[in-house]
Design an enzyme around this catalytic site. Structure first.
Site, PDB file in Angstrom:
ATOM      1  N   GLU A 119      -4.471   5.931   1.146  1.00 35.55           N
ATOM      2  CA  GLU A 119      -5.155   5.085   0.161  1.00 35.55           C
ATOM      3  C   GLU A 119      -5.629   3.807   0.823  1.00 35.55           C
ATOM      4  O   GLU A 119      -5.313   3.530   1.994  1.00 35.55           O
ATOM      5  CB  GLU A 119      -4.229   4.780  -1.025  1.00 35.55           C
ATOM      6  CG  GLU A 119      -3.992   5.994  -1.912  1.00 35.55           C
ATOM      7  CD  GLU A 119      -3.121   5.731  -3.118  1.00 35.55           C
ATOM      8  OE1 GLU A 119      -2.688   4.581  -3.321  1.00 35.55           O
ATOM      9  OE2 GLU A 119      -2.857   6.683  -3.860  1.00 35.55           O
ATOM     10  N   HIS A 245      -8.884  -2.347 -10.451  1.00 37.36           N
ATOM     11  CA  HIS A 245      -9.022  -1.110  -9.677  1.00 37.36           C
ATOM     12  C   HIS A 245     -10.507  -0.800  -9.575  1.00 37.36           C
ATOM     13  O   HIS A 245     -11.225  -0.840 -10.582  1.00 37.36           O
ATOM     14  CB  HIS A 245      -8.273   0.035 -10.361  1.00 37.36           C
ATOM     15  CG  HIS A 245      -8.028   1.203  -9.459  1.00 37.36           C
ATOM     16  ND1 HIS A 245      -9.056   1.979  -8.964  1.00 37.36           N
ATOM     17  CD2 HIS A 245      -6.889   1.705  -8.924  1.00 37.36           C
ATOM     18  CE1 HIS A 245      -8.551   2.917  -8.178  1.00 37.36           C
ATOM     19  NE2 HIS A 245      -7.228   2.768  -8.127  1.00 37.36           N
ATOM     20  N   ARG A 293      -8.427  -3.174  -2.093  1.00 38.09           N
ATOM     21  CA  ARG A 293      -9.073  -3.091  -3.408  1.00 38.09           C
ATOM     22  C   ARG A 293      -9.892  -4.301  -3.814  1.00 38.09           C
ATOM     23  O   ARG A 293     -10.891  -4.178  -4.520  1.00 38.09           O
ATOM     24  CB  ARG A 293      -7.994  -2.921  -4.474  1.00 38.09           C
ATOM     25  CG  ARG A 293      -7.627  -1.522  -4.608  1.00 38.09           C
ATOM     26  CD  ARG A 293      -6.637  -1.334  -5.689  1.00 38.09           C
ATOM     27  NE  ARG A 293      -6.053  -0.024  -5.440  1.00 38.09           N
ATOM     28  CZ  ARG A 293      -5.006   0.451  -6.045  1.00 38.09           C
ATOM     29  NH1 ARG A 293      -4.400  -0.268  -6.952  1.00 38.09           N
ATOM     30  NH2 ARG A 293      -4.560   1.645  -5.759  1.00 38.09           N
ATOM     31  N   HIS A 354      -6.148  -3.668 -13.678  1.00 31.13           N
ATOM     32  CA  HIS A 354      -5.212  -2.612 -13.308  1.00 31.13           C
ATOM     33  C   HIS A 354      -3.789  -3.104 -13.094  1.00 31.13           C
ATOM     34  O   HIS A 354      -2.838  -2.465 -13.505  1.00 31.13           O
ATOM     35  CB  HIS A 354      -5.740  -1.961 -12.037  1.00 31.13           C
ATOM     36  CG  HIS A 354      -4.946  -0.796 -11.545  1.00 31.13           C
ATOM     37  ND1 HIS A 354      -4.809   0.359 -12.275  1.00 31.13           N
ATOM     38  CD2 HIS A 354      -4.255  -0.599 -10.382  1.00 31.13           C
ATOM     39  CE1 HIS A 354      -4.072   1.225 -11.590  1.00 31.13           C
ATOM     40  NE2 HIS A 354      -3.708   0.661 -10.444  1.00 31.13           N
ATOM     41  N   ARG A 389      -2.321  -6.559  -4.064  1.00 31.48           N
ATOM     42  CA  ARG A 389      -1.359  -5.481  -3.786  1.00 31.48           C
ATOM     43  C   ARG A 389      -1.992  -4.343  -2.994  1.00 31.48           C
ATOM     44  O   ARG A 389      -3.084  -3.891  -3.291  1.00 31.48           O
ATOM     45  CB  ARG A 389      -0.826  -4.921  -5.101  1.00 31.48           C
ATOM     46  CG  ARG A 389       0.082  -3.721  -4.931  1.00 31.48           C
ATOM     47  CD  ARG A 389       0.608  -3.280  -6.273  1.00 31.48           C
ATOM     48  NE  ARG A 389      -0.440  -2.774  -7.099  1.00 31.48           N
ATOM     49  CZ  ARG A 389      -0.673  -1.469  -7.297  1.00 31.48           C
ATOM     50  NH1 ARG A 389       0.080  -0.547  -6.719  1.00 31.48           N
ATOM     51  NH2 ARG A 389      -1.638  -1.085  -8.089  1.00 31.48           N
TER      52      ARG A 389
HETATM   53  P1  FAD Z   1       6.208   0.090 -16.778  1.00 30.46           P
HETATM   54  O1  FAD Z   1       6.251   1.407 -16.160  1.00 30.46           O
HETATM   55  O2  FAD Z   1       4.903  -0.364 -17.316  1.00 30.46           O
HETATM   56  O3  FAD Z   1       7.268   0.056 -17.973  1.00 30.46           O
HETATM   57  C1  FAD Z   1       7.337  -1.049 -18.833  1.00 30.46           C
HETATM   58  C2  FAD Z   1       8.221  -0.677 -19.986  1.00 30.46           C
HETATM   59  O4  FAD Z   1       8.517  -1.828 -20.760  1.00 30.46           O
HETATM   60  C3  FAD Z   1       7.598   0.309 -20.950  1.00 30.46           C
HETATM   61  O5  FAD Z   1       8.572   1.229 -21.293  1.00 30.46           O
HETATM   62  C4  FAD Z   1       7.230  -0.539 -22.152  1.00 30.46           C
HETATM   63  O6  FAD Z   1       7.165   0.152 -23.358  1.00 30.46           O
HETATM   64  C5  FAD Z   1       8.359  -1.528 -22.131  1.00 30.46           C
HETATM   65  N1  FAD Z   1       8.109  -2.786 -22.834  1.00 30.46           N
HETATM   66  C6  FAD Z   1       7.110  -3.668 -22.631  1.00 30.46           C
HETATM   67  N2  FAD Z   1       7.262  -4.721 -23.459  1.00 30.46           N
HETATM   68  C7  FAD Z   1       8.377  -4.494 -24.181  1.00 30.46           C
HETATM   69  C8  FAD Z   1       9.050  -5.200 -25.193  1.00 30.46           C
HETATM   70  N3  FAD Z   1       8.624  -6.363 -25.678  1.00 30.46           N
HETATM   71  N4  FAD Z   1      10.177  -4.667 -25.713  1.00 30.46           N
HETATM   72  C9  FAD Z   1      10.630  -3.461 -25.284  1.00 30.46           C
HETATM   73  N5  FAD Z   1      10.033  -2.752 -24.324  1.00 30.46           N
HETATM   74  C10 FAD Z   1       8.927  -3.264 -23.788  1.00 30.46           C
HETATM   75  N6  FAD Z   1       1.451   2.175  -8.719  1.00 30.46           N
HETATM   76  C11 FAD Z   1       1.783   2.844  -7.591  1.00 30.46           C
HETATM   77  O7  FAD Z   1       2.619   2.375  -6.818  1.00 30.46           O
HETATM   78  N7  FAD Z   1       1.210   4.040  -7.317  1.00 30.46           N
HETATM   79  C12 FAD Z   1       0.289   4.619  -8.131  1.00 30.46           C
HETATM   80  O8  FAD Z   1      -0.198   5.707  -7.851  1.00 30.46           O
HETATM   81  C13 FAD Z   1      -0.099   3.922  -9.304  1.00 30.46           C
HETATM   82  N8  FAD Z   1      -1.033   4.432 -10.115  1.00 30.46           N
HETATM   83  C14 FAD Z   1      -1.304   3.792 -11.281  1.00 30.46           C
HETATM   84  C15 FAD Z   1      -2.201   4.372 -12.187  1.00 30.46           C
HETATM   85  C16 FAD Z   1      -2.438   3.782 -13.414  1.00 30.46           C
HETATM   86  C17 FAD Z   1      -3.420   4.406 -14.359  1.00 30.46           C
HETATM   87  C18 FAD Z   1      -1.762   2.576 -13.754  1.00 30.46           C
HETATM   88  C19 FAD Z   1      -1.992   1.933 -15.088  1.00 30.46           C
HETATM   89  C20 FAD Z   1      -0.897   1.982 -12.864  1.00 30.46           C
HETATM   90  C21 FAD Z   1      -0.663   2.574 -11.621  1.00 30.46           C
HETATM   91  N9  FAD Z   1       0.224   2.022 -10.714  1.00 30.46           N
HETATM   92  C22 FAD Z   1       0.543   2.693  -9.573  1.00 30.46           C
HETATM   93  C23 FAD Z   1       0.984   0.819 -11.046  1.00 30.46           C
HETATM   94  C24 FAD Z   1       2.393   1.222 -11.498  1.00 30.46           C
HETATM   95  O9  FAD Z   1       2.290   2.361 -12.327  1.00 30.46           O
HETATM   96  C25 FAD Z   1       3.105   0.128 -12.253  1.00 30.46           C
HETATM   97  O10 FAD Z   1       2.993  -1.086 -11.584  1.00 30.46           O
HETATM   98  C26 FAD Z   1       4.586   0.472 -12.385  1.00 30.46           C
HETATM   99  O11 FAD Z   1       4.719   1.744 -12.952  1.00 30.46           O
HETATM  100  C27 FAD Z   1       5.289  -0.556 -13.224  1.00 30.46           C
HETATM  101  O12 FAD Z   1       6.577  -0.096 -13.502  1.00 30.46           O
HETATM  102  P2  FAD Z   1       7.530  -0.957 -14.421  1.00 30.46           P
HETATM  103  O13 FAD Z   1       8.778  -0.199 -14.573  1.00 30.46           O
HETATM  104  O14 FAD Z   1       7.579  -2.346 -13.927  1.00 30.46           O
HETATM  105  O15 FAD Z   1       6.742  -1.051 -15.822  1.00 30.46           O
HETATM  106  C1  SIN Z   2      -4.419   5.049  -7.570  1.00 27.51           C
HETATM  107  O1  SIN Z   2      -3.992   6.194  -7.626  1.00 27.51           O
HETATM  108  O2  SIN Z   2      -5.523   4.718  -7.134  1.00 27.51           O
HETATM  109  C2  SIN Z   2      -3.541   3.972  -8.075  1.00 27.51           C
HETATM  110  C3  SIN Z   2      -2.629   3.578  -7.015  1.00 27.51           C
HETATM  111  C4  SIN Z   2      -2.051   2.241  -7.300  1.00 27.51           C
HETATM  112  O3  SIN Z   2      -2.434   1.552  -8.232  1.00 27.51           O
HETATM  113  O4  SIN Z   2      -1.191   1.855  -6.511  1.00 27.51           O
END
Ligand code: FAD
Ligand code: SIN
Length: 550
Positions: A119, A245, A293, A354, A389
């Site tokens: 990537e 993104h 990015r 993103h 990032r």
């Molecule tokens: P999240 O997975 O967002 O979880 C947050 C949680 O908190 C959820 O369950 C939500 O419901 C809960 N929550 C929020 N507010 C409250 C509240 N007030 N009360 C109770 N619960 C609450 N990153 C990579 O490294 N590789 C990838 O390939 C990648 N692809 C991506 C593709 C997409 C489409 C997106 C949107 C993001 C991508 N990312 C990727 C980024 C990555 O997915 C996120 O940064 C990461 O998953 C965040 O994890 P987290 O556990 O911090 O939060």
């Molecule tokens: C992607 O698959 O392009 C998302 C990867 C990321 O946000 O880290």
């Protein structure tokens, strides 16, 4: 129905990779309550496509991953934290495998070799993935593991409103420092606010994409944890660094969540072209389409403005249909539904909000500036991302720093220094509030915040746009504050209030920066500071520029 009090050793707010991986470990030490505002799998994690970056290939090295991460971050990263993340990455990935995550393998005959993707910004193949459904695979493995634990309880449809700290009691903290004892949590269905108290609280609430009109993030990404921590007095940093993104699917209606076209498509040979068929990345950066990015998104923005177009195109037609269907089943299917056969037609794409690089400032063990309040995942500002990032470093950051937070709490528990008497917090008061009835006001305010942020605080910023945004958001925030104070508490009102706070934090940090670095590009100040600076903000002080991470 009366308000309840729930007690546990650990309170985890959020059920993405950061919250769930922490909970699995913390349950070794005691009881864990996880609250999550929708269903258990609703999270950014569940949407992750590309994968999780780590040094797995024998030809790769930790130094190379560290350098790529620091470079993508414009030198503003926290080197110590980056080293920790990169070096501890492989063990955390093997743990995910042990817990049941099924990543893609290179070939059936060499079963034990991960199929490593490439990537933007990475100088080696190091993206461990499960086709283009990596997040869904990880999330379901973690939830599966949790379902077998009797010490972990998940409360779905429960929304954290505010933290239980001394600011709620309006008293001076008996322990000196502000101290967190849990949170007020709304049961979205009964509309009761309950007290969830705990010795340790982990914020794992993810990102803020929903503050923008066009975003790849699902509806849950409203920055609640960051807004709550800010109100409780925690230090917040780097909020100006919003990652757009470069390639979300361009849908003419542009409504709802923008479907992501993973960067891994470029990693497999996809090339960006404009409406004239020109490969516009080729002279911009030595890594061409796989440049970091911020550079790709700004170049697309420039092309759209230069040609007056609505989208650019991502061309992967060199690859066979069989390959594309296997490697990118989700993307293939989504485009097919929209009438595009990606093995024959270029994919129309546009940038969309993103990822947030900033958040609640934490040390290398997930500690925030509030005692017994930890943070991990996208809500955290560990400094690993600096000003931008590197792709697929965020799942990695979540899983590594949740592990470190667990180790830190474990040490405190073993030394028996963690338990403090939990003060008596008052029950949530509904006095003076009533059903807003006029939901149009709430919906309109949400739309206004998103549009202001998209139009004035986007990929390219200017002093004037930021100033206009500041004035509009302050006005909106005052109106929203009044609605919040007067309305019966509800899920939507909580999110609206938090979105306004997040918008304010992003704008304030962006205005404080009189330079351009990484994801913050202000065309009135196109150069970075001579000496690298970070922006830190707290509810009791304005944004401050401070020296880079030591
Ligand atoms: P999240 O997975 O967002 O979880 C947050 C949680 O908190 C959820 O369950 C939500 O419901 C809960 N929550 C929020 N507010 C409250 C509240 N007030 N009360 C109770 N619960 C609450 N990153 C990579 O490294 N590789 C990838 O390939 C990648 N692809 C991506 C593709 C997409 C489409 C997106 C949107 C993001 C991508 N990312 C990727 C980024 C990555 O997915 C996120 O940064 C990461 O998953 C965040 O994890 P987290 O556990 O911090 O939060
Ligand atoms: C992607 O698959 O392009 C998302 C990867 C990321 O946000 O880290």
């Amino acid at each position: 129905m009366i308000q309840k009090k729930y007690e546990s050793d650990f309170l985890v707010i959020g059920s993405g990779i950061a919250g769930l991986s922490f909970a699995i470990k913390a349950s070794r030490y005691g009881t864990v309550n996880i609250v999550t505002k929708k269903r258990d799998f609703d999270s950014n994690t569940n949407y992750a496509q590309g994968g999780i970056a780590s040094v797995i290939d024998p030809g790769d090295s930790f130094d190379s991953h560290i350098d790529d991460t620091m470079k993508a971050g414009g030198g503003l990263g926290n080197r110590k934290a980056v080293e920790i993340m990169v070096r501890e990455g492989p063990s955390r990935i093997m743990e995910l495998v042990k817990w049941g995550t099924k990543f893609s393998y290179a070939s059936l005959s060499r079963k034990k070799k991960f199929d490593l993707g490439r990537e933007g910004g990475h100088s080696n193949k190091r993206i461990v993935h499960a086709a283009d459904l990596t997040g869904r695979e990880i999330e379901s493995a973690l939830l599966n593991k949790i379902s077998a634990s009797r010490r972990i309880k998940i409360f779905e449809n429960h929304t954290a409103v505010d933290l239980l700290t001394e600011h709620q009691l309006k008293i001076k903290n008996p322990y000196g420092k502000i101290h967190c004892h849990g949170a007020y949590i709304l049961d979205n269905e009964s509309l009761r606010v309950h007290i969830f108290s705990a010795n340790f609280t982990l914020i794992a609430t993810g990102g803020v994409g929903q503050v923008y009109l066009h975003t790849t993030n699902p509806e849950i990404a409203t920055g609640d944890g960051i807004a709550m921590a800010y109100r409780a007095g925690a230090s917040i940093g780097d909020m100006e660094f919003i990652q757009f993104h470069p390639t979300s699917f361009y849908d003419k209606r542009r409504s709802g969540i923008s479907f992501l076209i993973s960067e891994a498509v470029r990693g497999e040979g996809g090339v960006l072209i404009n409406s004239r068929g020109e490969k516009f990345m080729k002279d911009i950066h030595p890594m061409k389409d796989l440049a970091p990015r911020d550079i790709v998104a700004r170049t697309i923005d420039r092309e759209l403005k230069r040609l007056g177009d609505d989208c650019v195109f991502l061309d992967i037609t060199d690859r066979s249909r069989e390959f594309l269907k296997k490697r990118f089943p989700q993307i293939y299917g989504h485009c097919k539904k929209a009438g595009i056969d990606i093995s024959k037609d270029p994919i129309p794409v546009v940038p969309a909000a993103h990822y947030l690089c900033g958040g609640i400032i934490s040390d290398n063990d997930g500690r925030t500036s509030v005692k017994n309040l930890y943070v991990s995942g996208e809500a955290a500002c560990t400094g690993v991302h600096g000003a931008n990032r590197l792709a697929s470093n965020s799942l990695l950051e979540g899983v590594v720093f949740s592990h470190r937070a667990f180790l830190d709490m474990g040490k405190i528990i073993e030394s028996r220094a963690g338990r403090k008497k939990i003060p008596n917090f008052p029950q949530w008061s509904k006095e003076g509030t009533f059903d807003p009835k006029e939901w149009i006001i709430v919906n309109h305010n949400i739309d206004d915040v998103k549009r202001v942020m998209w139009d004035y605080v986007g990929i390219v910023r200017t002093d004037m746009r930021l100033e206009i945004a500041r004035k509009r958001i302050i006005m909106l925030a005052e109106e929203i504050h009044t609605v919040y104070k007067r309305s019966t508490i509800s899920f939507k009102i909580i999110e609206l209030r938090n979105l306004a706070t997040i918008a304010k934090l992003i704008i304030k940090c962006a205005l404080k920066r009189k330079d351009s670095i990484g994801l913050h590009y202000n065309s009135d100040h196109p150069q970075p500071y001579k000496k690298l600076k970070r922006v830190v903000i707290r509810s009791d002080h304005k944004p401050r520029l401070i020296s880079n991470w030591q």
